[in-house]
Design a protein around this motif. Sequence first.
Motif, PDB file in Angstrom:
ATOM      1  N   MET A  84      -7.348  12.983  -3.186  1.00 48.25           N
ATOM      2  CA  MET A  84      -8.164  12.313  -4.187  1.00 48.25           C
ATOM      3  C   MET A  84      -9.593  11.957  -3.751  1.00 48.25           C
ATOM      4  O   MET A  84     -10.376  11.477  -4.577  1.00 48.25           O
ATOM      5  N   ARG A  85      -9.950  12.184  -2.496  1.00 48.37           N
ATOM      6  CA  ARG A  85     -11.277  11.725  -2.077  1.00 48.37           C
ATOM      7  C   ARG A  85     -12.395  12.514  -2.745  1.00 48.37           C
ATOM      8  O   ARG A  85     -13.508  12.016  -2.892  1.00 48.37           O
ATOM      9  N   GLY A 101       0.817  -1.212   0.000  1.00 44.29           N
ATOM     10  CA  GLY A 101       0.000   0.000   0.000  1.00 44.29           C
ATOM     11  C   GLY A 101       0.844   1.253   0.000  1.00 44.29           C
ATOM     12  O   GLY A 101       0.546   2.231  -0.695  1.00 44.29           O
ATOM     13  N   LEU A 102       1.932   1.236   0.781  1.00 47.57           N
ATOM     14  CA  LEU A 102       2.842   2.384   0.826  1.00 47.57           C
ATOM     15  C   LEU A 102       3.483   2.605  -0.534  1.00 47.57           C
ATOM     16  O   LEU A 102       3.556   3.749  -1.023  1.00 47.57           O
ATOM     17  N   ASN A 103       3.935   1.526  -1.150  1.00 51.72           N
ATOM     18  CA  ASN A 103       4.570   1.650  -2.469  1.00 51.72           C
ATOM     19  C   ASN A 103       3.593   2.207  -3.502  1.00 51.72           C
ATOM     20  O   ASN A 103       3.964   3.051  -4.337  1.00 51.72           O
ATOM     21  N   TRP A 104       2.349   1.742  -3.445  1.00 55.94           N
ATOM     22  CA  TRP A 104       1.362   2.228  -4.413  1.00 55.94           C
ATOM     23  C   TRP A 104       1.041   3.697  -4.183  1.00 55.94           C
ATOM     24  O   TRP A 104       0.963   4.491  -5.140  1.00 55.94           O
ATOM     25  N   ALA A 105       0.835   4.068  -2.893  1.00 52.81           N
ATOM     26  CA  ALA A 105       0.474   5.460  -2.595  1.00 52.81           C
ATOM     27  C   ALA A 105       1.561   6.419  -3.055  1.00 52.81           C
ATOM     28  O   ALA A 105       1.278   7.478  -3.636  1.00 52.81           O
ATOM     29  N   CYS A 106       2.830   6.075  -2.792  1.00 50.38           N
ATOM     30  CA  CYS A 106       3.934   6.959  -3.156  1.00 50.38           C
ATOM     31  C   CYS A 106       4.306   6.854  -4.636  1.00 50.38           C
ATOM     32  O   CYS A 106       5.077   7.669  -5.150  1.00 50.38           O
ATOM     33  N   GLY A 107       3.770   5.825  -5.343  1.00 53.50           N
ATOM     34  CA  GLY A 107       4.046   5.641  -6.764  1.00 53.50           C
ATOM     35  C   GLY A 107       2.853   6.021  -7.617  1.00 53.50           C
ATOM     36  O   GLY A 107       2.601   7.218  -7.844  1.00 53.50           O
ATOM     37  N   PRO A 108       2.080   5.033  -8.064  1.00 55.52           N
ATOM     38  CA  PRO A 108       0.918   5.328  -8.917  1.00 55.52           C
ATOM     39  C   PRO A 108      -0.100   6.260  -8.270  1.00 55.52           C
ATOM     40  O   PRO A 108      -0.766   7.037  -8.957  1.00 55.52           O
ATOM     41  N   GLY A 109      -0.207   6.211  -6.925  1.00 53.41           N
ATOM     42  CA  GLY A 109      -1.172   7.079  -6.250  1.00 53.41           C
ATOM     43  C   GLY A 109      -0.764   8.530  -6.211  1.00 53.41           C
ATOM     44  O   GLY A 109      -1.566   9.404  -5.870  1.00 53.41           O
ATOM     45  N   GLN A 110       0.503   8.815  -6.487  1.00 54.70           N
ATOM     46  CA  GLN A 110       1.042  10.176  -6.571  1.00 54.70           C
ATOM     47  C   GLN A 110       0.929  10.956  -5.257  1.00 54.70           C
ATOM     48  O   GLN A 110       0.793  12.180  -5.257  1.00 54.70           O
ATOM     49  N   ALA A 111       0.988  10.238  -4.114  1.00 53.25           N
ATOM     50  CA  ALA A 111       1.036  10.942  -2.832  1.00 53.25           C
ATOM     51  C   ALA A 111       2.383  11.630  -2.688  1.00 53.25           C
ATOM     52  O   ALA A 111       3.399  11.162  -3.215  1.00 53.25           O
ATOM     53  N   ASN A 112       2.399  12.743  -1.986  1.00 56.99           N
ATOM     54  CA  ASN A 112       3.647  13.459  -1.724  1.00 56.99           C
ATOM     55  C   ASN A 112       4.302  12.821  -0.496  1.00 56.99           C
ATOM     56  O   ASN A 112       3.915  13.089   0.638  1.00 56.99           O
ATOM     57  N   CYS A 113       5.297  11.993  -0.731  1.00 53.98           N
ATOM     58  CA  CYS A 113       5.922  11.225   0.358  1.00 53.98           C
ATOM     59  C   CYS A 113       7.266  11.808   0.787  1.00 53.98           C
ATOM     60  O   CYS A 113       8.054  11.129   1.463  1.00 53.98           O
ATOM     61  N   SER A 114       7.538  13.043   0.421  1.00 54.45           N
ATOM     62  CA  SER A 114       8.839  13.632   0.751  1.00 54.45           C
ATOM     63  C   SER A 114       9.034  13.769   2.262  1.00 54.45           C
ATOM     64  O   SER A 114      10.153  13.664   2.763  1.00 54.45           O
TER      65      SER A 114
END
Length: 490
Positions: free
Chosen positions: A417-418, A375-388
Amino acid sequence: MRFEMLLGYILLMYGSFSAALGGYVGINIGTDLSDLPSPEQVVAILRSHQITHIRLFDADNHLLSALSDTGIEVMVSVTNEEVLRIGQSPAAAASWINRNIVAFVPSTNITSIAVGSEVLSVIPNVAPVLVSAMQNLHKALVSSNINNGVKISTPVSMDIIPKPFPPSTATFNATWNTTITELLTFLRRTNSFFMLNAYPYYGYVQSNGIFPIEYALFQPLSPVKQIVDPNTLFHYDSMFDAMVDAAYNSIAAFNGSVIPIVVTETGWPWAGGANERDATVDNAEKFNNNLIKRVMNDSGPPSQPTVPMNAYIYELFNEDKKPGPLSERSYGVYFSNGTSVYTFNLGTSGDATVNASGGFCVARKGADAGSLQDGLNWACGPGQANCSAIQSGQPCFMPDTLENHASFAYNDYYQRMRSVGATCDFSGTAVTTMVDPSYGSCIFTGSTNSSSGGLVPPAFGPEGPPGNISPRQLPKIWSLLLVTVGLLVL
């Protein structure tokens, strides 16, 4: 006048409810380790693991500042080195209170002061002024008008009770009769509690096989191993209960009154030397998790079944700089980066309450690590969350745990995105909460907090705010208060 009467009645009711809400488990924080996290990182670790009560072995001002507005209940300590001076000088006591208590309350939720640590055992020459130190500090609290919210006591060791079993005949070492009499009189007069350091680990090891290890670890005893007090016929399911009862009976032998006991230290080492074979990860995990279950059932020991047994686990971190055997350096339940030494849960609020109307999206406590990583990998990747913010050196990196990082990433994606239909699910590893998970300088997307140290609840989706009150009890309490208000207004 009607308003003052109403307010007073509400506060009286609230106090009554608070007193009846049961026991809690806190944790001690020692600082004798080579890689001690910063105060902000310590608070982040406390929050991420839902720890709501702590005991400090001093009154570190930097940590007290970091604890501001967190709601975490704090017991601060007068060090053994300070007891003599404070016991001899009311001015020194007033200065200590002004520097370490007045300067921080009410923002930092300081609720008690531990005067020294096992003074009677460690520095017996200071015993004659121990209660004087407590009295001087109490007078300073009264002068500052904060004596009702801050209690004063002193932790004593089980070794001042020479024969703790059977509990019914336990008494304090007669050497300390004068000091104990003064101490109990002070505690009763100030409506405070008796602080006890009780370690079943040492009780078991020193018993040389007399007691089974199951008795020390809160595990069920077979019929042939039942532990019974021959005088009262009370059955003791754990050595912890027997130790607390030994202290209750020792107190009763002096004045016949019941002074509540708080166990300020207890625990089990997870590593030891060649001659410390019972100091294992498995035993430490069993002891501390069973202790939590025991305390949270809100009952007392056999002699005082209606008085909950509050306890502080020793300790948060492994203090690798401490002298002595390996076990002395292996009581910590967390490493300094916030990861657990073994499976351990001090959070008492259960699973998070899902609020479909919005709020924050955080990792579900206890979620599968592999699924969380996906889930973390998806959010920071395809999900385009700002994980900086969860990268090394950034404000949300500590505590460096998968749950903490996933919570930040999940929430950033959800907040962005909600509005276009995104949900907080992540294959069942996420939940929503209306409680802001921000902490220190780590501000979660969607938070209204703009400065560090805001109202910071645990990071992983608690049901309610920190403190003694179970979130499940809040609706009932507030309903009763609202009904009371309505009746009085009418």
